[in-house]
Design a protein around this motif. Structure first.
Motif, PDB file in Angstrom:
ATOM      1  N   GLN A 304       0.816  -1.216   0.000  1.00 52.18           N
ATOM      2  CA  GLN A 304       0.000   0.000   0.000  1.00 52.18           C
ATOM      3  C   GLN A 304       0.849   1.265   0.000  1.00 52.18           C
ATOM      4  O   GLN A 304       0.516   2.253  -0.655  1.00 52.18           O
ATOM      5  CB  GLN A 304      -0.935  -0.006   1.206  1.00 52.18           C
ATOM      6  N   ASN A 305       1.963   1.255   0.721  1.00 55.16           N
ATOM      7  CA  ASN A 305       2.809   2.447   0.774  1.00 55.16           C
ATOM      8  C   ASN A 305       3.413   2.776  -0.584  1.00 55.16           C
ATOM      9  O   ASN A 305       3.565   3.950  -0.937  1.00 55.16           O
ATOM     10  CB  ASN A 305       3.912   2.261   1.814  1.00 55.16           C
ATOM     11  N   ILE A 306       3.751   1.745  -1.340  1.00 51.46           N
ATOM     12  CA  ILE A 306       4.265   1.963  -2.702  1.00 51.46           C
ATOM     13  C   ILE A 306       3.191   2.617  -3.555  1.00 51.46           C
ATOM     14  O   ILE A 306       3.447   3.593  -4.282  1.00 51.46           O
ATOM     15  CB  ILE A 306       4.728   0.630  -3.321  1.00 51.46           C
ATOM     16  N   ARG A 307       1.972   2.098  -3.484  1.00 56.72           N
ATOM     17  CA  ARG A 307       0.881   2.650  -4.289  1.00 56.72           C
ATOM     18  C   ARG A 307       0.593   4.100  -3.902  1.00 56.72           C
ATOM     19  O   ARG A 307       0.396   4.965  -4.759  1.00 56.72           O
ATOM     20  CB  ARG A 307      -0.382   1.797  -4.130  1.00 56.72           C
ATOM     21  N   LYS A 308       0.558   4.370  -2.604  1.00 60.75           N
ATOM     22  CA  LYS A 308       0.276   5.727  -2.142  1.00 60.75           C
ATOM     23  C   LYS A 308       1.391   6.699  -2.531  1.00 60.75           C
ATOM     24  O   LYS A 308       1.133   7.855  -2.886  1.00 60.75           O
ATOM     25  CB  LYS A 308       0.082   5.726  -0.625  1.00 60.75           C
ATOM     26  N   ALA A 309       2.635   6.234  -2.489  1.00 66.84           N
ATOM     27  CA  ALA A 309       3.760   7.096  -2.851  1.00 66.84           C
ATOM     28  C   ALA A 309       3.675   7.522  -4.310  1.00 66.84           C
ATOM     29  O   ALA A 309       3.954   8.677  -4.655  1.00 66.84           O
ATOM     30  CB  ALA A 309       5.070   6.362  -2.582  1.00 66.84           C
ATOM     31  N   ILE A 310       3.305   6.584  -5.166  1.00 66.63           N
ATOM     32  CA  ILE A 310       3.177   6.901  -6.592  1.00 66.63           C
ATOM     33  C   ILE A 310       2.142   7.998  -6.796  1.00 66.63           C
ATOM     34  O   ILE A 310       2.353   8.961  -7.550  1.00 66.63           O
ATOM     35  CB  ILE A 310       2.824   5.622  -7.381  1.00 66.63           C
ATOM     36  N   SER A 311       1.014   7.890  -6.104  1.00 66.43           N
ATOM     37  CA  SER A 311      -0.029   8.899  -6.261  1.00 66.43           C
ATOM     38  C   SER A 311       0.407  10.252  -5.717  1.00 66.43           C
ATOM     39  O   SER A 311       0.190  11.297  -6.341  1.00 66.43           O
ATOM     40  CB  SER A 311      -1.301   8.437  -5.554  1.00 66.43           C
ATOM     41  N   LEU A 312       1.054  10.258  -4.560  1.00 72.25           N
ATOM     42  CA  LEU A 312       1.480  11.516  -3.931  1.00 72.25           C
ATOM     43  C   LEU A 312       2.560  12.241  -4.730  1.00 72.25           C
ATOM     44  O   LEU A 312       2.758  13.447  -4.556  1.00 72.25           O
ATOM     45  CB  LEU A 312       1.988  11.239  -2.515  1.00 72.25           C
ATOM     46  N   ALA A 313       3.257  11.539  -5.598  1.00 72.99           N
ATOM     47  CA  ALA A 313       4.336  12.147  -6.372  1.00 72.99           C
ATOM     48  C   ALA A 313       3.840  12.885  -7.613  1.00 72.99           C
ATOM     49  O   ALA A 313       4.640  13.491  -8.337  1.00 72.99           O
ATOM     50  CB  ALA A 313       5.347  11.077  -6.774  1.00 72.99           C
ATOM     51  N   ILE A 314       2.547  12.860  -7.858  1.00 76.17           N
ATOM     52  CA  ILE A 314       1.994  13.442  -9.088  1.00 76.17           C
ATOM     53  C   ILE A 314       1.297  14.758  -8.767  1.00 76.17           C
ATOM     54  O   ILE A 314       0.326  14.799  -8.016  1.00 76.17           O
ATOM     55  CB  ILE A 314       0.994  12.476  -9.739  1.00 76.17           C
ATOM     56  N   ASP A 315       1.780  15.847  -9.357  1.00 76.28           N
ATOM     57  CA  ASP A 315       1.162  17.162  -9.203  1.00 76.28           C
ATOM     58  C   ASP A 315       0.113  17.321 -10.310  1.00 76.28           C
ATOM     59  O   ASP A 315       0.416  17.736 -11.429  1.00 76.28           O
ATOM     60  CB  ASP A 315       2.222  18.252  -9.303  1.00 76.28           C
ATOM     61  N   ARG A 316      -1.123  16.990  -9.986  1.00 69.93           N
ATOM     62  CA  ARG A 316      -2.188  16.995 -10.981  1.00 69.93           C
ATOM     63  C   ARG A 316      -2.540  18.401 -11.449  1.00 69.93           C
ATOM     64  O   ARG A 316      -2.923  18.589 -12.615  1.00 69.93           O
ATOM     65  CB  ARG A 316      -3.421  16.285 -10.406  1.00 69.93           C
ATOM     66  N   ASN A 317      -2.445  19.373 -10.557  1.00 70.86           N
ATOM     67  CA  ASN A 317      -2.728  20.754 -10.959  1.00 70.86           C
ATOM     68  C   ASN A 317      -1.740  21.239 -12.014  1.00 70.86           C
ATOM     69  O   ASN A 317      -2.121  21.852 -13.014  1.00 70.86           O
ATOM     70  CB  ASN A 317      -2.684  21.681  -9.740  1.00 70.86           C
ATOM     71  N   GLN A 318      -0.467  20.969 -11.796  1.00 67.43           N
ATOM     72  CA  GLN A 318       0.547  21.362 -12.772  1.00 67.43           C
ATOM     73  C   GLN A 318       0.320  20.650 -14.102  1.00 67.43           C
ATOM     74  O   GLN A 318       0.432  21.260 -15.175  1.00 67.43           O
ATOM     75  CB  GLN A 318       1.941  21.032 -12.240  1.00 67.43           C
ATOM     76  N   PHE A 319      -0.027  19.381 -14.031  1.00 65.92           N
ATOM     77  CA  PHE A 319      -0.217  18.597 -15.250  1.00 65.92           C
ATOM     78  C   PHE A 319      -1.378  19.134 -16.081  1.00 65.92           C
ATOM     79  O   PHE A 319      -1.239  19.364 -17.288  1.00 65.92           O
ATOM     80  CB  PHE A 319      -0.451  17.136 -14.889  1.00 65.92           C
ATOM     81  N   GLY A 327      -8.464  22.543 -20.563  1.00 58.73           N
ATOM     82  CA  GLY A 327      -9.681  22.618 -19.764  1.00 58.73           C
ATOM     83  C   GLY A 327      -9.921  21.408 -18.894  1.00 58.73           C
ATOM     84  O   GLY A 327     -10.858  21.397 -18.089  1.00 58.73           O
ATOM     85  N   SER A 328      -9.097  20.366 -19.039  1.00 60.13           N
ATOM     86  CA  SER A 328      -9.223  19.194 -18.176  1.00 60.13           C
ATOM     87  C   SER A 328      -8.957  19.574 -16.729  1.00 60.13           C
ATOM     88  O   SER A 328      -8.212  20.517 -16.450  1.00 60.13           O
ATOM     89  CB  SER A 328      -8.234  18.103 -18.615  1.00 60.13           C
ATOM     90  N   LYS A 329      -9.558  18.830 -15.789  1.00 63.49           N
ATOM     91  CA  LYS A 329      -9.473  19.156 -14.379  1.00 63.49           C
ATOM     92  C   LYS A 329      -8.751  18.064 -13.596  1.00 63.49           C
ATOM     93  O   LYS A 329      -8.866  16.888 -13.918  1.00 63.49           O
ATOM     94  CB  LYS A 329     -10.878  19.345 -13.789  1.00 63.49           C
ATOM     95  N   PRO A 330      -8.018  18.444 -12.529  1.00 60.98           N
ATOM     96  CA  PRO A 330      -7.378  17.439 -11.679  1.00 60.98           C
ATOM     97  C   PRO A 330      -8.434  16.542 -11.049  1.00 60.98           C
ATOM     98  O   PRO A 330      -9.490  17.016 -10.619  1.00 60.98           O
ATOM     99  CB  PRO A 330      -6.662  18.275 -10.612  1.00 60.98           C
ATOM    100  N   ALA A 331      -8.153  15.265 -10.984  1.00 63.00           N
ATOM    101  CA  ALA A 331      -9.100  14.331 -10.389  1.00 63.00           C
ATOM    102  C   ALA A 331      -9.266  14.613  -8.908  1.00 63.00           C
ATOM    103  O   ALA A 331      -8.298  14.868  -8.197  1.00 63.00           O
ATOM    104  CB  ALA A 331      -8.631  12.902 -10.603  1.00 63.00           C
ATOM    105  N   GLN A 332     -10.490  14.551  -8.433  1.00 64.26           N
ATOM    106  CA  GLN A 332     -10.805  14.673  -7.011  1.00 64.26           C
ATOM    107  C   GLN A 332     -11.172  13.318  -6.408  1.00 64.26           C
ATOM    108  O   GLN A 332     -11.605  13.234  -5.272  1.00 64.26           O
ATOM    109  CB  GLN A 332     -11.965  15.656  -6.816  1.00 64.26           C
ATOM    110  N   GLY A 333     -11.011  12.295  -7.180  1.00 66.51           N
ATOM    111  CA  GLY A 333     -11.359  10.931  -6.805  1.00 66.51           C
ATOM    112  C   GLY A 333     -11.478  10.140  -8.082  1.00 66.51           C
ATOM    113  O   GLY A 333     -11.065  10.599  -9.155  1.00 66.51           O
ATOM    114  N   TYR A 334     -12.050   8.965  -7.992  1.00 62.59           N
ATOM    115  CA  TYR A 334     -12.201   8.139  -9.190  1.00 62.59           C
ATOM    116  C   TYR A 334     -13.467   8.491  -9.962  1.00 62.59           C
ATOM    117  O   TYR A 334     -13.425   8.765 -11.157  1.00 62.59           O
ATOM    118  CB  TYR A 334     -12.195   6.672  -8.800  1.00 62.59           C
ATOM    119  N   VAL A 335     -14.623   8.513  -9.294  1.00 68.55           N
ATOM    120  CA  VAL A 335     -15.880   8.832  -9.966  1.00 68.55           C
ATOM    121  C   VAL A 335     -15.862  10.295 -10.392  1.00 68.55           C
ATOM    122  O   VAL A 335     -15.638  11.190  -9.575  1.00 68.55           O
ATOM    123  CB  VAL A 335     -17.080   8.553  -9.049  1.00 68.55           C
ATOM    124  N   SER A 336     -16.104  10.537 -11.659  1.00 65.44           N
ATOM    125  CA  SER A 336     -16.002  11.896 -12.183  1.00 65.44           C
ATOM    126  C   SER A 336     -17.228  12.723 -11.821  1.00 65.44           C
ATOM    127  O   SER A 336     -18.275  12.184 -11.432  1.00 65.44           O
ATOM    128  CB  SER A 336     -15.868  11.847 -13.706  1.00 65.44           C
TER     129      SER A 336
END
Length: 542
Positions: A304-319, A327-336
């Motif tokens: 789980q820590n590996i999976r969480k680290a991968i997610s935390l390393a991604i700056d979705r706002n910058q992307f 116009g795409s938006k950073p994900a706030q979860g899985y369900v759009s």
């Protein structure tokens, strides 16, 4: 639906868009066909096996089910001229039109029975067979515990179809508008065998258009008016020529010179060029792009820590702001966004949290190092799989740069054609893969049912018993209690994010430019992406 596609009528909050395009100044084509750019190839015309947006769009306009998607996320009648539902919500009776296949043969209730049976037949290996789970005996057939003939659908004569459900399903009328529920001709399936649906000539069509010019591998195909369609008199144009062009700059040049009527824009610069143009339409989709991690192929992802680290390393706002810029938006979860509200609140408001979608590189490094110790690793080599489209390459480049900030992690990016990416994802031939989903109907279950332990789209094989129970309750014991069902779905989303079963990245939009001579195309945020039945071509518009 995978973007495929992917699929996804209730108040969704994102209306279908009937485009009446204003005049522009660029050179106009005089073709009697709409010239439409596609970023990826057509993968199949087999309604039981389609999984991607290109295939679903082509199928939705060359074939027709009992109902069809309509504007404002409602449905309208298709081959069914009317239907009734029993008081207990478990029996649907459809009275069919006297319609025809493109070869002039009648479309009957028997074609629907066969098409549905073929989709749920385990030998077909349809990834959309799970949509039939409320149809009587569908699950037992899928587990080889009941004969295919026992499926809860029968023909009462040639033009009456009776469907039996095991329990009420509020969104069933939307499911039957989808390709897996289309009629299929047994004679044609038997004739072509393994080649069925692999070319335009190995199919029959009962929709407003028929597909021509597709060999199964080429980069262009056409939808040509089907004169045997039951409503052919109201189809007011000849059809569409689809052209695959993966390079967005080339596609934009072709649009500017009049060789294309419709194309998608990619990136901040292209969208900026059309910022004030009436030809630009930002098409919203009930969709999420996310990373799946293959826990079966690469056991490190079981941590789980590996999976969480991968997610935390991604700056979705910058992307989304600096890389996509469309116009795409950073994900706030899985369900759009775009699901119906419950008690005045959206699903994202109730279920969306910062957990699973936040950016914090320092915390990411700490969890990563902790995960490496727990797994006995000093370094990790991972291959990241995505499409060879412009967005696909931009995404992998950004993620590779971001994730390699984690100590000891080396990322190799592989960008391949969408058809190959889908195949490899489905067969588990990946470490990490960038997938996407477009909701098939306006309900969070369209997203959340994917990641139950035995889900046909759970390519990474993440498994969580609490999540399974919540989804099963929403579809079972709590199905008729709207408050409890909503609570089940909200908690399922939170469980998925707390455990980081997947890594959501962003909610996409589709910036699309359309020539003024084209009007009437309806785009949908869920399910099949568009409908051409009301399209017009006016070569006098400039």
């Amino acid at each position: 639906m995978k973007i495929k596609s992917a699929i996804t009528a209730g108040a969704v909050g994102i209306s279908s868009l009937c485009l009446l395009v204003a005049c522009g100044n660029k050179q106009q084509s005089s073709s009697k066909l709409v010239q439409w750019q596609q970023p990826g190839n057509l993968t199949t015309l087999d309604a039981s096996k389609a999984t991607d947006n290109v295939s679903f769009g082509t199928l939705n306009n060359s074939n027709e089910g009992l109902t069809m998607s309509a504007k404002n996320n409602t449905i309208k009648l298709g081959v069914a001229k009317n239907y009734r539902v029993s008081s207990d919500g478990k029996t649907y009776t459809f009275n069919l039109r006297h319609s025809k296949w493109n070869n002039g043969q009648p479309v009957t209730a028997h074609d629907f029975v066969y098409g549905w049976q073929r989709t749920v037949n385990p030998k077909t290996a349809s990834q959309y067979s799970y949509l039939f789970d409320h149809v009587k005996n569908a699950n037992q057939i899928g587990e080889n515990k009941a004969p295919i003939s026992s499926l809860g659908v029968r023909a009462d004569g040639d033009y009456k179809l009776v469907v039996s459900l095991t329990k009420p399903q509020s969104y069933f009328k939307y499911l039957i508008a989808m390709a897996p529920f289309y009629p299929q001709s047994k004679a044609i399936v038997d004739k072509y065998g393994q080649s069925y649906g692999t070319s335009s000539s190995s199919m029959l069509y009962n929709g407003p258009f028929k597909v021509t010019g597709w060999s199964g591998t080429n980069d262009s195909w056409k939808l040509i008016k089907n004169n045997n369609y039951w409503n052919a008199k109201n189809i007011k144009f000849n059809g569409v020529k689809f052209n695959v062009q993966k390079d967005s700059n080339t596609a934009l040049n072709q649009y500017s010179t009049g060789d294309l009527d419709l194309t998608n824009l990619v990136g901040k610069q292209q969208v900026g060029e059309f910022k004030n143009s009436k030809e630009l339409h930002n098409l919203n989709m009930a969709s999420t792009f996310y990373i799946e991690m293959n826990e079966k192929k690469n056991p490190i992802f079981k941590n789980q820590n590996i999976r969480k680290a991968i997610s935390l390393a991604i700056d979705r706002n910058q992307f989304t702001k600096n890389i996509l810029g469309d116009g795409s938006k950073p994900a706030q979860g899985y369900v759009s966004p775009g699901m119906p509200k419950h008690n005045g609140k959206t699903f994202v408001q109730d279920a969306g949290t910062n957990i699973g979608v936040s950016y914090n590189l320092n915390d990411a490094k700490k969890l990563w190092n902790k995960g490496l110790k727990e797994t006995g690793q000093n370094s990790v080599d991972i291959t990241l799989l995505s499409d060879d489209t412009d967005n696909g390459r931009s995404t992998t480049e950004f993620l590779q740069t971001s994730l390699e900030k984690l100590p000891g992690l080396s990322i190799t990016s592989q960008n391949i054609p969408p058809k190959s990416r889908i195949s490899r994802a489905q067969s588990g031939q990946f470490d990490m893969v960038i997938n996407s989903w477009v909701a098939d109907f306006p309900d969070p279950i369209s997203f959340l049912s994917m990641f139950v332990s035995n889900g046909s789209y759970n390519n990474g094989k993440w498994s969580n018993s609490k999540y399974d129970a919540l989804v099963n309750n929403a579809e079972g014991t709590d199905a008729n209690n709207s408050n409890k069902r909503w609570e089940d779905l909200v908690n399922a989303e939170k469980t998925l994010m707390n455990d980081q079963g997947i890594v959501p990245i962003y909610y996409p939009v589709k910036p699309t430019i359309i020539k003024p001579r084209i009007s009437g195309i309806q785009f949908f945020p869920t399910g099949s992406p568009y409908d051409l039945r009301n399209t017009h071509i006016d070569n006098d518009k400039h």
